[in-house]
Design a protein around this motif. Structure first.
Motif, PDB file in Angstrom:
ATOM      1  N   GLU A  72       0.810  -1.210   0.000  1.00 51.46           N
ATOM      2  CA  GLU A  72       0.000   0.000   0.000  1.00 51.46           C
ATOM      3  C   GLU A  72       0.849   1.268   0.000  1.00 51.46           C
ATOM      4  O   GLU A  72       0.348   2.354  -0.267  1.00 51.46           O
ATOM      5  CB  GLU A  72      -0.929   0.039   1.224  1.00 51.46           C
ATOM      6  CG  GLU A  72      -2.161  -0.832   1.099  1.00 51.46           C
ATOM      7  CD  GLU A  72      -1.818  -2.317   1.236  1.00 51.46           C
ATOM      8  OE1 GLU A  72      -0.938  -2.646   2.058  1.00 51.46           O
ATOM      9  OE2 GLU A  72      -2.431  -3.135   0.518  1.00 51.46           O
ATOM     10  N   ARG A  73       2.146   1.129   0.313  1.00 55.74           N
ATOM     11  CA  ARG A  73       3.052   2.288   0.307  1.00 55.74           C
ATOM     12  C   ARG A  73       3.907   2.321  -0.946  1.00 55.74           C
ATOM     13  O   ARG A  73       4.230   3.376  -1.470  1.00 55.74           O
ATOM     14  CB  ARG A  73       3.948   2.255   1.555  1.00 55.74           C
ATOM     15  CG  ARG A  73       3.192   2.372   2.879  1.00 55.74           C
ATOM     16  CD  ARG A  73       4.139   2.265   4.062  1.00 55.74           C
ATOM     17  NE  ARG A  73       4.615   0.889   4.249  1.00 55.74           N
ATOM     18  CZ  ARG A  73       4.170   0.066   5.181  1.00 55.74           C
ATOM     19  NH1 ARG A  73       3.223   0.479   6.016  1.00 55.74           N
ATOM     20  NH2 ARG A  73       4.663  -1.152   5.299  1.00 55.74           N
ATOM     21  N   CYS A  74       4.318   1.160  -1.414  1.00 55.02           N
ATOM     22  CA  CYS A  74       5.112   1.011  -2.628  1.00 55.02           C
ATOM     23  C   CYS A  74       5.103  -0.469  -2.990  1.00 55.02           C
ATOM     24  O   CYS A  74       4.634  -1.306  -2.220  1.00 55.02           O
ATOM     25  CB  CYS A  74       6.540   1.522  -2.439  1.00 55.02           C
ATOM     26  SG  CYS A  74       7.424   0.841  -1.013  1.00 55.02           S
ATOM     27  N   GLY A  75       5.651  -0.786  -4.155  1.00 60.26           N
ATOM     28  CA  GLY A  75       5.648  -2.174  -4.596  1.00 60.26           C
ATOM     29  C   GLY A  75       4.474  -2.490  -5.496  1.00 60.26           C
ATOM     30  O   GLY A  75       3.575  -1.668  -5.702  1.00 60.26           O
ATOM     31  N   VAL A  76       4.483  -3.701  -6.045  1.00 58.34           N
ATOM     32  CA  VAL A  76       3.461  -4.152  -6.986  1.00 58.34           C
ATOM     33  C   VAL A  76       2.630  -5.269  -6.356  1.00 58.34           C
ATOM     34  O   VAL A  76       3.176  -6.180  -5.731  1.00 58.34           O
ATOM     35  CB  VAL A  76       4.109  -4.661  -8.293  1.00 58.34           C
ATOM     36  CG1 VAL A  76       3.056  -5.268  -9.224  1.00 58.34           C
ATOM     37  CG2 VAL A  76       4.852  -3.530  -9.007  1.00 58.34           C
ATOM     38  N   ALA A  77       1.338  -5.186  -6.524  1.00 62.31           N
ATOM     39  CA  ALA A  77       0.438  -6.248  -6.061  1.00 62.31           C
ATOM     40  C   ALA A  77       0.382  -7.323  -7.132  1.00 62.31           C
ATOM     41  O   ALA A  77      -0.445  -7.272  -8.052  1.00 62.31           O
ATOM     42  CB  ALA A  77      -0.951  -5.686  -5.780  1.00 62.31           C
ATOM     43  N   GLY A  78       1.268  -8.302  -7.055  1.00 58.93           N
ATOM     44  CA  GLY A  78       1.378  -9.330  -8.077  1.00 58.93           C
ATOM     45  C   GLY A  78       0.177 -10.256  -8.120  1.00 58.93           C
ATOM     46  O   GLY A  78      -0.467 -10.511  -7.101  1.00 58.93           O
ATOM     47  N   VAL A  79      -0.105 -10.794  -9.302  1.00 56.78           N
ATOM     48  CA  VAL A  79      -1.235 -11.712  -9.430  1.00 56.78           C
ATOM     49  C   VAL A  79      -0.926 -13.054  -8.776  1.00 56.78           C
ATOM     50  O   VAL A  79      -1.832 -13.706  -8.232  1.00 56.78           O
ATOM     51  CB  VAL A  79      -1.640 -11.897 -10.909  1.00 56.78           C
ATOM     52  CG1 VAL A  79      -2.124 -10.593 -11.508  1.00 56.78           C
ATOM     53  CG2 VAL A  79      -0.509 -12.484 -11.732  1.00 56.78           C
ATOM     54  N   ALA A  80       0.335 -13.496  -8.806  1.00 58.73           N
ATOM     55  CA  ALA A  80       0.686 -14.734  -8.106  1.00 58.73           C
ATOM     56  C   ALA A  80       0.592 -14.512  -6.599  1.00 58.73           C
ATOM     57  O   ALA A  80       0.176 -15.408  -5.858  1.00 58.73           O
ATOM     58  CB  ALA A  80       2.091 -15.183  -8.489  1.00 58.73           C
TER      59      ALA A  80
END
Length: 278
Positions: free
Chosen positions: A195-203
């Motif tokens: 929620e602050r940074c990074g990617v919400a990956g599908v895996a």
């Protein structure tokens, strides 16, 4: 042209004024397709729709994209496709055009997965010097600006190191350069928030949908105490971590169960398909 040569499908010509090219104003999905099926498509679709909503980009017709994808990878048993959606052409300046026609582009090539040994025994990871900037307005999105990941990946050239771990400015573990990370503590399966940074990956979403997985802050000291550590990505699936700094792990029951689940989904992993989890 070789049958293994990359293939391209475009719903629009690429303009030199395309905002995806100029500003990274867009989104992308990397999709593994096995024998014409994309088992995680529904998660890619959900993320694309949500990303377009958040960036205020008109979402392309996902049914049309899915049909184009099947045609593009025809004849390949195992392919990796990239769907890129840009805001389209605009006038000079950062202001969002009042009306624009999104650019939609698909490319594909045969999948190149890690080795069977990597899936059996795990991979080595290192810590990157680069820290991820915290920007909640973009956090979770797979947007086109991947300069942080490009610079982080440039920090090493050792072929024995598969991935680099990324922290935020407060020292919290976020992800790897091209994967999400999970740590196992007994029966507890944990992945850092995005929620602050990074990617919400599908895996990552697939693992979180299974019983026992949850989101919680992680730092490096906590990571070193884990019983198992593994990476997740749409293409590579479930990849166990074998070594980080002086800490070593053996793939355990959680990794093996999730690798078997990937096979059940129709996304076989090298080494797993040969009875590894039987």
């Amino acid at each position: 042209m070789s049958d293994d040569a990359p293939r391209l499908w475009m719903a629009a010509e690429v303009s030199a004024r395309d905002r995806g090219l100029l500003y990274g104003d867009g989104l992308f999905e990397t999709i593994r397709v096995v024998r014409g099926a994309a088992p995680l498509w529904h998660r890619h679709e959900q993320r694309l729709i949500e990303g377009c909503r958040r960036l205020r980009i008109p979402c392309p017709d996902v049914g049309e994209v899915r049909d184009a994808l099947k045609t593009l990878v025809g004849g390949w048993d195992d392919a990796t496709a990239r769907l890129t959606v840009t805001r389209g052409e605009g006038t000079r300046g950062y202001a969002i055009p009042p009306a624009s026609l999104p650019g939609v582009f698909l490319s594909a090539e045969p999948s190149r997965l890690p080795s069977a040994d990597d899936y059996r025994n795990g991979v080595a990871v290192r810590l990157c010097d680069l820290k991820l900037a915290q920007q909640p307005a973009l956090a979770g999105l797979k947007h086109l600006n991947r300069l942080e990941q490009v610079l982080a990946r440039s920090e090493w050239s050792d072929a024995s190191v598969t991935e680099g771990l990324l922290l935020d400015g407060d020292g919290r573990l976020v992800c790897a350069t091209a994967a999400n990370i999970f740590a196992v503590f007994g029966d507890d399966i944990v992945t850092p928030p995005v929620e602050r940074c990074g990617v919400a990956g599908v895996a990552r979403a697939e693992v979180l949908a299974l019983a026992g997985a949850r989101v919680a802050d992680l730092n490096l000291d906590r990571l070193r105490d884990a019983d198992e550590v593994f990476l997740t990505s749409a293409v590579r699936g479930i990849l166990p971590v074998r070594v980080f700094e002086a800490r070593q792990w053996q793939p355990g029951s959680v990794v093996r169960r999730l690798q078997a689940h990937w096979g059940d989904l129709g996304l076989p992993l090298p080494g797993v398909a040969q009875g590894l989890t039987e």
